[in-house]
Write an enzyme that holds these catalytic residues in place. Structure first.
Site, PDB file in Angstrom:
ATOM      1  N   HIS A 142       0.855  -1.181   0.000  1.00 56.73           N
ATOM      2  CA  HIS A 142       0.000   0.000   0.000  1.00 56.73           C
ATOM      3  C   HIS A 142       0.898   1.240   0.000  1.00 56.73           C
ATOM      4  CE1 HIS A 142      -2.732   3.054   1.708  1.00 56.73           C
ATOM      5  NE2 HIS A 142      -3.737   2.281   1.345  1.00 56.73           N
ATOM      6  N   GLN A 220      -4.559  -4.442   7.418  1.00 56.70           N
ATOM      7  CA  GLN A 220      -5.558  -5.395   6.937  1.00 56.70           C
ATOM      8  C   GLN A 220      -5.492  -6.721   7.685  1.00 56.70           C
ATOM      9  OE1 GLN A 220      -7.867  -4.455   4.953  1.00 56.70           O
ATOM     10  NE2 GLN A 220      -6.957  -2.539   4.262  1.00 56.70           N
ATOM     11  N   LYS A 243      -9.894   0.656  10.679  1.00 51.97           N
ATOM     12  CA  LYS A 243     -10.031  -0.660  10.053  1.00 51.97           C
ATOM     13  C   LYS A 243     -10.279  -1.751  11.099  1.00 51.97           C
ATOM     14  CE  LYS A 243      -6.953   0.688   6.263  1.00 51.97           C
ATOM     15  NZ  LYS A 243      -8.005   1.120   5.332  1.00 51.97           N
ATOM     16  N   CYS A 390      -4.953   2.639  -3.729  1.00 54.31           N
ATOM     17  CA  CYS A 390      -3.713   3.188  -3.175  1.00 54.31           C
ATOM     18  C   CYS A 390      -2.599   2.146  -3.170  1.00 54.31           C
ATOM     19  CB  CYS A 390      -3.941   3.745  -1.776  1.00 54.31           C
ATOM     20  SG  CYS A 390      -5.077   5.150  -1.736  1.00 54.31           S
TER      21      CYS A 390
END
Length: 472
Positions: A142, A220, A243, A390
């Site tokens: 990312h 993530q 997140k 991104c």
């Protein structure tokens, strides 16, 4: 008033929620904010919104919101007040630091620094790397991991096609370097594009074998699996609250204290300094903190920090094993559904059988990805992400594109029906109902086989429903 003022009279409603034979109801989704929100359909009527963009921002857990609401009346300044509310808020802030440290399996001596986001955390680390440090980053990262290292010597590594190749690529890149010179490896735990799990422990071993340190981008990974700094043997971990089912713009950088303590503060100001005195020559001498406070100048986001701690507690108490097992059933249902549509190509580095979290990206033959995502939203009430996420170099590799081909994150330029250099990402997690996944699979199948029911146009770089009405 409907957001689609020119909607047709007919209505196409997604199926009502039902138990799926493919997804046993042995684990319930965690309650999240927005689970009962309804949105208008361009074809008329309303439907419960299916939030399938967790990889961008996961909905806040109801438990987190309730905890924050209960604390809000007691809000006070942190580390600066003698009053009861300030003392209470300071205790809550520092207790939240301890909760996060336990959640991450921090080692004795590790520090937990609160930031604004994963991006902020990695920029903080980039600001404290020693002079002459060489940074090794896979092109698959990312942008938050790919771009902060502007004052270091950066080696960008090609995208591997297997976990073993990732380790071998890093070992080759590190071979021959002076193991006494500072070096840092930056790697994701789970891709924000493919959801695939990376061999973090093996990469950490390869880095340490050549005297390099390693930072894990867990943005993530942390919402889906336990992250244990000691077990993974990484030097730092970075992640974002938004997140991890917590709102309010907070993040974490946790890990080794030495580089953090040796560097100048990330931000200069109150809170980072222990003592400031004027010199006889008119200048100023500053004694900076050596703890996490060194890089937490200014009034901290105590509500955001408490929200992260609340989310950490909620996920731990719910049990990651049960949450992960249910999520994998959802992943299996999505993969099986997409596999049944030949025009759909799921993007992957490590192959179709690679372990992954609830994040999948795909393209559809004959469709502009922005057009497809717009139809999912307008005609089915499903929110996904389209674009380059991104992670431009990774998407260009996965889509076999030329570096000069047009396309940018979140603002595709192609018209509906034209090929576009972007993809569609569906992502979900602990709060996703079974019905949302079932609706998504059915919507993809119907759109590919029957086409969109509405006309769309490009407006300000986004594909939106056309005011002229339904498709012929």
């Amino acid at each position: 008033m409907s957001a689609y003022p020119h909607a047709a009279a007919t209505t196409v409603q997604p199926a009502e929620a039902a138990e799926s034979a493919d997804i046993p109801a042995c684990a319930a989704p965690l309650p999240v904010l927005g689970r009962d929100v309804t949105v208008p359909l361009v074809t008329g009527g309303e439907v419960t919104y299916a939030a399938l963009d967790y990889a961008a921002s996961a909905p806040a857990l109801q438990r987190v919101w309730d905890d924050v609401a209960a604390y809000a009346p007691y809000y006070g300044s942190v580390h600066r007040g003698a009053g009861y509310l300030s003392q209470l808020s300071t205790d809550l802030f520092e207790n939240s630091r301890a909760v996060v440290a336990e959640f991450l399996g921090c080692r004795p001596g590790d520090q937990v620094v609160f930031t604004r986001s994963t991006t902020d955390s990695l920029n903080l680390l980039a600001a404290v790397v020693p002079a002459g440090c060489e940074v090794f980053v896979f092109e698959t990262e990312h942008h938050a991991s790919l771009l902060p290292w502007r004052d270091a010597r950066v080696t960008y590594l090609n995208a591997p096609r297997t976990p073993a190749e990732a380790v071998a690529t890093l070992e080759r890149a590190l071979a021959g370097r002076d193991p006494k010179a500072p070096a840092l490896v930056c790697v994701t735990g789970a891709s924000n594009v493919t959801g695939e799990l990376w061999p973090v422990r093996e990469l950490a071993a390869a880095a340490h074998a050549r005297g390099a340190r390693i930072v894990l981008d867990a943005a993530q990974l942390a919402p889906h699996h336990p992250v244990d700094i000691a077990a993974l043997d990484v030097d730092w971990v970075a992640f974002s609250g938004h997140k991890l089912y917590a709102p309010f713009g907070s993040g974490v950088l946790a890990g080794r204290a030495d580089w953090l303590g040796d560097a100048e503060p990330y931000l200069a100001g109150g809170g980072a300094s222990r003592k400031v005195v004027r010199r006889a020559d008119g200048g100023v001498d500053v004694d900076w903190h050596t703890t996490s406070a060194r890089h937490e100048a200014g009034s901290p986001n105590v509500i955001g920090v408490y929200a992260i701690a609340s989310a950490c507690k909620a996920l731990t108490e719910a049990g990651f094993d049960a949450l992960a097992a249910r999520e994998q059933r959802l992943v299996g249902r999505v993969r099986a559904g997409l596999a049944g549509v030949p025009e759909v190509r799921v993007l992957s580095l490590f192959g179709d059988d690679a372990p992954r979290v609830g994040v999948l990206s795909f393209v559809v033959e004959g469709w502009n990805s922005s057009h497809f995502a717009a139809a999912l939203s307008a005609e089915y009430g499903i929110g996904v992400r389209d674009g380059l996420f991104c992670a431009h170099p990774l998407l260009r590799t996965l889509l076999d594109s030329d570096p000069g081909e047009a396309g940018e994150c979140g603002a595709p330029e192609a018209e509906p029906g034209e090929r576009s250099l972007n993809a569609i990402r569906v992502s979900f997690g602990a709060g996703t109902p079974d019905e949302h996944v079932e609706r998504f699979v059915r919507a993809v199948t119907e759109l590919v086989r029957e086409g969109a029911r509405w006309n769309y146009r490009t407006e300000d770089g986004r594909c939106v429903p056309d005011r002229d009405g339904a498709a012929a």
